[in-house]
Design an enzyme around this catalytic site. Sequence first.
Site, mmCIF file in Angstrom:
data_model
loop_
_atom_site.group_PDB
_atom_site.id
_atom_site.type_symbol
_atom_site.label_atom_id
_atom_site.label_comp_id
_atom_site.label_asym_id
_atom_site.label_seq_id
_atom_site.Cartn_x
_atom_site.Cartn_y
_atom_site.Cartn_z
ATOM 1 C CG ASP A 1 -0.864 3.354 -16.046
ATOM 2 O OD1 ASP A 1 -0.820 2.364 -15.291
ATOM 3 O OD2 ASP A 1 -0.526 3.308 -17.240
ATOM 4 C CG ASN B 1 -7.044 -2.674 -14.191
ATOM 5 O OD1 ASN B 1 -7.365 -1.535 -13.878
ATOM 6 N ND2 ASN B 1 -6.066 -2.904 -15.071
HETATM 7 C C1 IPE Z 1 -5.516 1.911 -16.921
HETATM 8 O O1 IPE Z 1 -4.251 1.473 -16.658
HETATM 9 C C2 IPE Z 1 -6.416 1.565 -15.780
HETATM 10 C C3 IPE Z 1 -6.193 2.318 -14.553
HETATM 11 C C4 IPE Z 1 -5.257 3.204 -14.364
HETATM 12 C C5 IPE Z 1 -7.083 2.045 -13.481
HETATM 13 P P1 IPE Z 1 -3.723 0.050 -17.181
HETATM 14 O O2 IPE Z 1 -2.366 -0.101 -16.630
HETATM 15 O O3 IPE Z 1 -4.699 -1.006 -16.863
HETATM 16 O O4 IPE Z 1 -3.705 0.282 -18.751
HETATM 17 P P2 IPE Z 1 -2.885 -0.468 -19.874
HETATM 18 O O5 IPE Z 1 -3.066 -1.941 -19.659
HETATM 19 O O6 IPE Z 1 -1.459 -0.062 -19.732
HETATM 20 O O7 IPE Z 1 -3.465 0.022 -21.156
HETATM 21 C C1 IPE Z 2 -2.372 1.704 -12.172
HETATM 22 O O1 IPE Z 2 -1.057 1.297 -12.034
HETATM 23 C C2 IPE Z 2 -3.286 1.080 -11.156
HETATM 24 C C3 IPE Z 2 -4.230 0.101 -11.712
HETATM 25 C C4 IPE Z 2 -4.350 -0.203 -12.961
HETATM 26 C C5 IPE Z 2 -5.119 -0.562 -10.764
HETATM 27 P P1 IPE Z 2 -0.519 -0.017 -12.725
HETATM 28 O O2 IPE Z 2 -0.673 -1.157 -11.787
HETATM 29 O O3 IPE Z 2 -1.131 -0.225 -14.048
HETATM 30 O O4 IPE Z 2 1.014 0.330 -12.885
HETATM 31 P P2 IPE Z 2 1.956 -0.067 -14.087
HETATM 32 O O5 IPE Z 2 1.312 0.465 -15.329
HETATM 33 O O6 IPE Z 2 2.043 -1.562 -14.086
HETATM 34 O O7 IPE Z 2 3.238 0.598 -13.783
HETATM 35 MG MG MG Z 3 -0.626 0.396 -15.904
#
Ligand code: IPE
Ligand code: IPE
Ligand code: MG
Length: 246
Positions: free
Chosen positions: A27, A75
């Site tokens: 993340d 996602n």
């Molecule tokens: C969790 O991250 C999913 C992945 C890293 C693939 P998210 O960015 O989707 O989680 P939330 O929305 O902050 O809980």
């Molecule tokens: C994790 O990074 C990757 C996926 C969830 C696919 P994020 O895209 O959630 O990154 P932040 O949390 O917005 O920084």
């Molecule tokens: Mg995220």
Amino acid sequence: MALFKKKETETSALPEVLPKHVGFIMDGNGRWAKKRGLPRPLGHAEGAKTFRKILRHCKDVGLQTVSFYAFSTENWKRPQEEVQAIMNIFREYLDDVRELLTENTRMIFLGSKDAFDKDIQEKMLRIEEDTKDCNEMTLLLAANYGGRDDITHAARILAEKVRKGEISPDDITEKLVAENLYTAGYPDVDFLIRPSGELRLSNFLIWQCAYAEYYFTNILWPDFSPAELDKALIEYANRHRRFGGV
Ligand code: IPE
Ligand code: IPE
Ligand code: MG
């Protein structure tokens, strides 16, 4: 703490006791890009580079089972362009399967493949097939994964078995449920690492993390490094796990 000699790096003080299964929630890609004034997809591309680097390090360190949360069932609700960009990065990675074969790493996907485009589904199946005899390390890649979906999917399989008369409801034990999860055959998560500063599971391996140790860091995933993983593993070795005992 004993000294552990790594294959590629010089030497490093790593503990002898390593978690059997380490989970990573990748993340912080979006925030990494935002901090640099870049579009979010570039953060995902950078995150994919980190994934390769960390996977390599997991292998060098001698970890047996590693899981990476790449894309959740939630996602899909992101803007179309971002989802598309992630899918293209995913495609590119899937074309690099030879890397896994030379590393003797088995790859298994966690989550239903049905949601992906046909070409991606085919690549996923091919990789699972091509790496099925690799036995040094197993990479569980969670793509279109949700812990609730995992448990629901297992419940459906078991209900179907009951319907067909293959098992009775009394046969449904924790062990049988676990054997019908996407992670069947692999140990529960011992150590869960989440970068980016968020203190939650976000629907990752909720059953399998029942007794996991958690490691949170503010570092954003694209900045996560092998040295940071070593630091986390050393902290893990100093945790005292009780599993409800004394
Ligand atoms: C969790 O991250 C999913 C992945 C890293 C693939 P998210 O960015 O989707 O989680 P939330 O929305 O902050 O809980
Ligand atoms: C994790 O990074 C990757 C996926 C969830 C696919 P994020 O895209 O959630 O990154 P932040 O949390 O917005 O920084
Ligand atoms: Mg995220």
